[in-house]
Scaffold this active site. Structure first.
Site, PDB file in Angstrom:
ATOM      1  CG  HIS A 103      12.909  10.632 -17.484  1.00 27.28           C
ATOM      2  ND1 HIS A 103      13.396  11.452 -18.471  1.00 27.28           N
ATOM      3  CD2 HIS A 103      12.247  11.435 -16.629  1.00 27.28           C
ATOM      4  CE1 HIS A 103      13.054  12.700 -18.218  1.00 27.28           C
ATOM      5  NE2 HIS A 103      12.345  12.721 -17.098  1.00 27.28           N
TER       6      HIS A 103
ATOM      7  CB  ALA B  18      -8.359  13.288  -1.592  1.00 22.90           C
TER       8      ALA B  18
ATOM      9  CE  LYS C 232      -2.724  -2.942  -0.808  1.00 21.39           C
ATOM     10  NZ  LYS C 232      -1.552  -2.601  -0.987  1.00 21.39           N
TER      11      LYS C 232
ATOM     12  NE  ARG D 189     -18.257   2.092   1.487  1.00 20.42           N
ATOM     13  CZ  ARG D 189     -19.365   2.480   0.838  1.00 20.42           C
ATOM     14  NH1 ARG D 189     -20.068   1.605   0.156  1.00 20.42           N
ATOM     15  NH2 ARG D 189     -19.772   3.728   0.879  1.00 20.42           N
TER      16      ARG D 189
END
Length: 127
Positions: free
Chosen positions: A49, A97, A117, A120
Site C-alpha cells: 500500500h 527463524a 543483522k 557471523r
C-alpha cells in the site's frame, strides 16, 4: 520454473523446498537452486500500500514502492521469516527463524533478528 503476469514474475530454481510460504510479487522474486524456506515465511517485493494516506483513500490500488527479491543458491531461511522488497540473500547464507530481512545479506553468512543483522560468517572448511 517461471510464473509471470503482466506486471510480475516469480522464478523458482531446482530442488527448492517451501512449507506454507507466501510469495507476493508485484515486481519480481527469484529463488535459486537448492533453497530451503521454512514454514510460514513471507517474501513480499512491494509495500503493498502507498505510504501516503491520501493515495490510499483512492478507488484504485497503489502498491507503493516495489523492488525485486533475489534468494541465491543453497540459502536456508528458517521458519516465520519475512523477506522484504529489494533484498538479495547471498548464496549459502542462513537466515535465523523469525527474522525480518530488510537489507541485503552477503553470501556465506548467518543472519538473524528484527531487523536481520549478520551474526557471523560461515567457514567453507570441512572438518
Amino acid at each position: 520454473m517461471i510464473y509471470a503476469t503482466e506486471h510480475a514474475s516469480i522464478e523458482i530454481g531446482d530442488h527448492v523446498g517451501m512449507s506454507s510460504t507466501v510469495l507476493w510479487a508485484h515486481n519480481k522474486i527469484v529463488i535459486g537452486d537448492y533453497v530451503k524456506i521454512g514454514g510460514n515465511c513471507i517474501l513480499i517485493d512491494t509495500d503493498a500500500h502507498n505510504m501516503d494516506f491520501s493515495i490510499r483513500r483512492g478507488q484504485h490500488t497503489d502498491w507503493g514502492i516495489a523492488a525485486p527479491i533475489v534468494i541465491e543458491d543453497d540459502v536456508f531461511i528458517g521458519a516465520n521469516c519475512i523477506i522484504l522488497k529489494g533484498v538479495t540473500i547471498g548464496a549459502r547464507s542462513i537466515i535465523a527463524a523469525g527474522s525480518v530481512v530488510t537489507k541485503n545479506i552477503p553470501a556465506d553468512c548467518i543472519a538473524g533478528g528484527n531487523p536481520a543483522k549478520i551474526i557471523r560468517r560461515i567457514s567453507q572448511q570441512k572438518p
